[in-house]
Write a protein that holds these residues in place. Structure first.
Motif, PDB file in Angstrom:
ATOM      1  N   ASP A 181       3.561  17.272   4.344  1.00  0.00           N
ATOM      2  CA  ASP A 181       2.627  18.349   4.057  1.00  0.00           C
ATOM      3  C   ASP A 181       1.731  17.997   2.858  1.00  0.00           C
ATOM      4  OD1 ASP A 181       1.825  20.855   4.910  1.00  0.00           O
ATOM      5  OD2 ASP A 181       2.787  21.794   3.165  1.00  0.00           O
ATOM      6  N   ILE A 182       2.324  17.349   1.875  1.00  0.00           N
ATOM      7  CA  ILE A 182       1.587  16.980   0.650  1.00  0.00           C
ATOM      8  C   ILE A 182       0.470  16.000   1.012  1.00  0.00           C
ATOM      9  CG2 ILE A 182       1.786  15.877  -1.615  1.00  0.00           C
ATOM     10  CD1 ILE A 182       4.788  16.647  -1.591  1.00  0.00           C
ATOM     11  N   VAL A 183       0.805  14.978   1.798  1.00  0.00           N
ATOM     12  CA  VAL A 183      -0.191  13.968   2.183  1.00  0.00           C
ATOM     13  C   VAL A 183      -1.282  14.608   3.043  1.00  0.00           C
ATOM     14  CG1 VAL A 183      -0.553  11.858   3.545  1.00  0.00           C
ATOM     15  CG2 VAL A 183       1.415  12.023   1.992  1.00  0.00           C
ATOM     16  N   ALA A 199       0.846  -1.197   0.000  1.00  0.00           N
ATOM     17  CA  ALA A 199       0.000   0.000   0.000  1.00  0.00           C
ATOM     18  C   ALA A 199       0.882   1.248   0.000  1.00  0.00           C
ATOM     19  CB  ALA A 199      -0.898  -0.003   1.241  1.00  0.00           C
ATOM     20  N   SER A 200       0.791   2.035  -1.081  1.00  0.00           N
ATOM     21  CA  SER A 200       1.661   3.218  -1.172  1.00  0.00           C
ATOM     22  C   SER A 200       1.366   4.190  -0.028  1.00  0.00           C
ATOM     23  CB  SER A 200       1.501   3.901  -2.534  1.00  0.00           C
ATOM     24  OG  SER A 200       0.148   4.155  -2.817  1.00  0.00           O
ATOM     25  N   GLY A 201       0.096   4.355   0.324  1.00  0.00           N
ATOM     26  CA  GLY A 201      -0.254   5.283   1.412  1.00  0.00           C
ATOM     27  C   GLY A 201       0.318   4.821   2.750  1.00  0.00           C
ATOM     28  N   ALA A 205     -11.460   8.832  10.521  1.00  0.00           N
ATOM     29  CA  ALA A 205     -10.617   9.906  11.064  1.00  0.00           C
ATOM     30  C   ALA A 205      -9.184   9.425  11.341  1.00  0.00           C
ATOM     31  CB  ALA A 205     -11.255  10.497  12.318  1.00  0.00           C
ATOM     32  N   ARG A 206      -8.522   8.924  10.285  1.00  0.00           N
ATOM     33  CA  ARG A 206      -7.175   8.358  10.402  1.00  0.00           C
ATOM     34  C   ARG A 206      -6.126   9.403  10.801  1.00  0.00           C
ATOM     35  NH1 ARG A 206      -5.397   5.762   4.919  1.00  0.00           N
ATOM     36  NH2 ARG A 206      -5.551   7.886   4.165  1.00  0.00           N
ATOM     37  N   GLY A 207      -6.325  10.642  10.345  1.00  0.00           N
ATOM     38  CA  GLY A 207      -5.308  11.671  10.634  1.00  0.00           C
ATOM     39  C   GLY A 207      -5.697  12.961   9.944  1.00  0.00           C
ATOM     40  N   LYS A 214      -2.414  17.493   2.976  1.00  0.00           N
ATOM     41  CA  LYS A 214      -3.310  18.347   2.178  1.00  0.00           C
ATOM     42  C   LYS A 214      -4.121  17.541   1.172  1.00  0.00           C
ATOM     43  CE  LYS A 214      -0.630  22.621   2.241  1.00  0.00           C
ATOM     44  NZ  LYS A 214       0.548  23.230   1.600  1.00  0.00           N
ATOM     45  N   GLY A 215      -3.803  16.253   1.042  1.00  0.00           N
ATOM     46  CA  GLY A 215      -4.559  15.421   0.100  1.00  0.00           C
ATOM     47  C   GLY A 215      -4.115  15.592  -1.333  1.00  0.00           C
ATOM     48  N   GLU A 216      -2.895  16.121  -1.518  1.00  0.00           N
ATOM     49  CA  GLU A 216      -2.330  16.233  -2.872  1.00  0.00           C
ATOM     50  C   GLU A 216      -1.588  14.946  -3.205  1.00  0.00           C
ATOM     51  OE1 GLU A 216      -3.042  18.667  -4.685  1.00  0.00           O
ATOM     52  OE2 GLU A 216      -3.551  20.309  -3.329  1.00  0.00           O
TER      53      GLU A 216
HETATM   54  P1  AP5 Z   1      -3.902   6.245   0.547  1.00  0.00           P
HETATM   55  O1  AP5 Z   1      -3.522   5.745   1.871  1.00  0.00           O
HETATM   56  O2  AP5 Z   1      -3.760   5.384  -0.645  1.00  0.00           O
HETATM   57  O3  AP5 Z   1      -5.375   6.798   0.728  1.00  0.00           O
HETATM   58  P2  AP5 Z   1      -6.675   6.786  -0.220  1.00  0.00           P
HETATM   59  O4  AP5 Z   1      -6.527   6.355  -1.612  1.00  0.00           O
HETATM   60  O5  AP5 Z   1      -7.209   8.136  -0.036  1.00  0.00           O
HETATM   61  O6  AP5 Z   1      -7.453   5.609   0.381  1.00  0.00           O
HETATM   62  P3  AP5 Z   1      -7.913   5.303   1.844  1.00  0.00           P
HETATM   63  O7  AP5 Z   1      -6.838   4.505   2.516  1.00  0.00           O
HETATM   64  O8  AP5 Z   1      -8.401   6.496   2.552  1.00  0.00           O
HETATM   65  O9  AP5 Z   1      -9.159   4.425   1.495  1.00  0.00           O
HETATM   66  P4  AP5 Z   1      -9.262   2.955   0.903  1.00  0.00           P
HETATM   67  O10 AP5 Z   1      -9.893   2.977  -0.440  1.00  0.00           O
HETATM   68  O11 AP5 Z   1      -7.959   2.217   1.043  1.00  0.00           O
HETATM   69  O12 AP5 Z   1     -10.326   2.383   1.901  1.00  0.00           O
HETATM   70  P5  AP5 Z   1     -10.089   1.578   3.266  1.00  0.00           P
HETATM   71  O13 AP5 Z   1     -10.060   0.139   2.997  1.00  0.00           O
HETATM   72  O14 AP5 Z   1      -8.935   2.196   3.994  1.00  0.00           O
HETATM   73  O15 AP5 Z   1      -3.124   7.598   0.220  1.00  0.00           O
HETATM   74  C1  AP5 Z   1      -3.008   8.638   1.164  1.00  0.00           C
HETATM   75  C2  AP5 Z   1      -2.211   9.774   0.536  1.00  0.00           C
HETATM   76  O16 AP5 Z   1      -0.894   9.322   0.191  1.00  0.00           O
HETATM   77  C3  AP5 Z   1      -2.765  10.340  -0.773  1.00  0.00           C
HETATM   78  O17 AP5 Z   1      -3.759  11.329  -0.539  1.00  0.00           O
HETATM   79  C4  AP5 Z   1      -1.509  10.935  -1.388  1.00  0.00           C
HETATM   80  O18 AP5 Z   1      -1.166  12.148  -0.745  1.00  0.00           O
HETATM   81  C5  AP5 Z   1      -0.461   9.918  -1.033  1.00  0.00           C
HETATM   82  N1  AP5 Z   1      -0.308   8.847  -2.027  1.00  0.00           N
HETATM   83  C6  AP5 Z   1      -0.547   7.512  -1.848  1.00  0.00           C
HETATM   84  N2  AP5 Z   1      -0.278   6.834  -2.966  1.00  0.00           N
HETATM   85  C7  AP5 Z   1       0.166   7.730  -3.876  1.00  0.00           C
HETATM   86  C8  AP5 Z   1       0.568   7.621  -5.239  1.00  0.00           C
HETATM   87  N3  AP5 Z   1       0.597   6.433  -5.882  1.00  0.00           N
HETATM   88  N4  AP5 Z   1       0.923   8.760  -5.891  1.00  0.00           N
HETATM   89  C9  AP5 Z   1       0.911   9.959  -5.256  1.00  0.00           C
HETATM   90  N5  AP5 Z   1       0.525  10.134  -3.974  1.00  0.00           N
HETATM   91  C10 AP5 Z   1       0.154   9.016  -3.288  1.00  0.00           C
HETATM   92  O19 AP5 Z   1     -11.472   1.918   4.011  1.00  0.00           O
HETATM   93  C11 AP5 Z   1     -11.766   3.218   4.446  1.00  0.00           C
HETATM   94  C12 AP5 Z   1     -12.744   3.102   5.645  1.00  0.00           C
HETATM   95  O20 AP5 Z   1     -13.963   2.541   5.188  1.00  0.00           O
HETATM   96  C13 AP5 Z   1     -12.231   2.178   6.763  1.00  0.00           C
HETATM   97  O21 AP5 Z   1     -12.634   2.681   7.999  1.00  0.00           O
HETATM   98  C14 AP5 Z   1     -12.908   0.845   6.455  1.00  0.00           C
HETATM   99  O22 AP5 Z   1     -13.092   0.063   7.611  1.00  0.00           O
HETATM  100  C15 AP5 Z   1     -14.233   1.309   5.864  1.00  0.00           C
HETATM  101  N6  AP5 Z   1     -14.766   0.381   4.871  1.00  0.00           N
HETATM  102  C16 AP5 Z   1     -14.079  -0.270   3.897  1.00  0.00           C
HETATM  103  N7  AP5 Z   1     -14.893  -1.026   3.162  1.00  0.00           N
HETATM  104  C17 AP5 Z   1     -16.136  -0.844   3.673  1.00  0.00           C
HETATM  105  C18 AP5 Z   1     -17.437  -1.368   3.320  1.00  0.00           C
HETATM  106  N8  AP5 Z   1     -17.597  -2.226   2.292  1.00  0.00           N
HETATM  107  N9  AP5 Z   1     -18.503  -0.958   4.039  1.00  0.00           N
HETATM  108  C19 AP5 Z   1     -18.345  -0.080   5.084  1.00  0.00           C
HETATM  109  N10 AP5 Z   1     -17.152   0.435   5.480  1.00  0.00           N
HETATM  110  C20 AP5 Z   1     -16.062   0.061   4.763  1.00  0.00           C
END
Ligand code: AP5
Length: 217
Positions: free
Chosen positions: A61-63, A40-42, A138-140, A65-67
């Motif tokens: 800072d980039i992360v 997982a890159s995040g 509310a991860r962060g 801000k959601g960039e």
């Molecule tokens: P990243 O960590 O990849 O965050 P994201 O894509 O925004 O995804 P999330 O982890 O928030 O959600 P998810 O789809 O994985 O869902 P999850 O299973 O966690 O990236 C964070 C930041 O890093 C980016 O904004 C960027 O800044 C940077 N970044 C990362 N990769 C990059 C790249 N390749 N290039 C550039 N920048 C990069 O579930 C979310 C929640 O929902 C949990 O609480 C879970 O329990 C719940 N949930 C999951 N499934 C269900 C369901 N079916 N029903 C109900 N609840 C559910």
């Protein structure tokens, strides 16, 4: 050019979906089901931030801000774990690629991975449900409402175009992610098993890497 790899039938699965779509949750389940590595890159970026590494200080800072983090940092960070996982059966990548540029950059380095089944899984979830899930988690700093909305906007602009990219080049599995976790997992696993079976049927014993197989890491 013929490519060789230690694990010629390595499974390479890419999770595509908006923030909160369930990529991490489902990638974990898929990795367990198929005995492959979840990358997982995040998570890797958050680990760098927590440990205060050079990468962490650069991206914090980039992360927050959601960039998107610059491609060069992401590619350098992922290279080692991706190559290691490709040698041990394959991986499910969650959060990468996020742009067509990243997919194209990965295409250029994927040659060294050789033959492998390549499938993109798209989780579709309505925006109000994405926001509900992320605010509840509310991860962060990036799970506040303003940043969540911005991350979704960045996804729509930069990442959604990947779906066309994969639909043209790879096998793309479409999944309704707005259902209970276990139901979504079941739907993905069934479709992946079918796809792997098809791929095995079509593969000859000494199957050569095709352009599609090698399209992304
Ligand atoms: P990243 O960590 O990849 O965050 P994201 O894509 O925004 O995804 P999330 O982890 O928030 O959600 P998810 O789809 O994985 O869902 P999850 O299973 O966690 O990236 C964070 C930041 O890093 C980016 O904004 C960027 O800044 C940077 N970044 C990362 N990769 C990059 C790249 N390749 N290039 C550039 N920048 C990069 O579930 C979310 C929640 O929902 C949990 O609480 C879970 O329990 C719940 N949930 C999951 N499934 C269900 C369901 N079916 N029903 C109900 N609840 C559910």
């Amino acid at each position: 050019m013929t490519m060789q790899s230690a694990a010629p039938r390595a499974k390479r699965i890419l999770m595509v979906g908006a923030p909160g779509a369930g990529k991490g949750t489902q990638a974990d389940a898929i990795a367990k089901q198929f005995g492959i590595t979840h990358i997982a890159s995040g998570d890797l970026l958050r680990r760098h931030i927590a440990e205060g590494t050079t990468i962490g200080r650069t991206v914090e800072d980039i992360v927050n801000k959601g960039e998107l983090v610059p491609d060069s940092i992401i590619m350098d960070m992922l290279r080692k774990p991706v190559l290691a996982a490709a040698d041990t059966g394959g991986y499910v990548l969650d959060g990468f690629p996020r742009t067509v540029e990243q997919a194209e950059a990965a295409y250029r380095t994927a040659g060294s991975l050789g033959v492998g089944v390549q499938i993109a899984v798209h989780l579709e979830v309505p925006e109000d449900e994405l926001i509900r899930r992320l605010l509840a988690r509310a991860r962060g700093a990036d799970d506040t409402e303003d940043v969540v909305r911005h991350r979704i906007k960045v996804y729509e602009e930069k990442t959604r175009p990947l779906l066309d990219y994969y639909a043209q080049r790879e096998l793309l599995i479409q999944v309704n992610g707005a259902r209970p976790v276990a139901e979504v997992t079941w739907s993905i696993v069934v479709q992946l098993q079918r796809a792997f079976k098809r791929s095995n049927t079509h593969a000859s014993g000494a199957r050569q890497a095709t352009t599609q197989d090698r399209a992304v890491a």
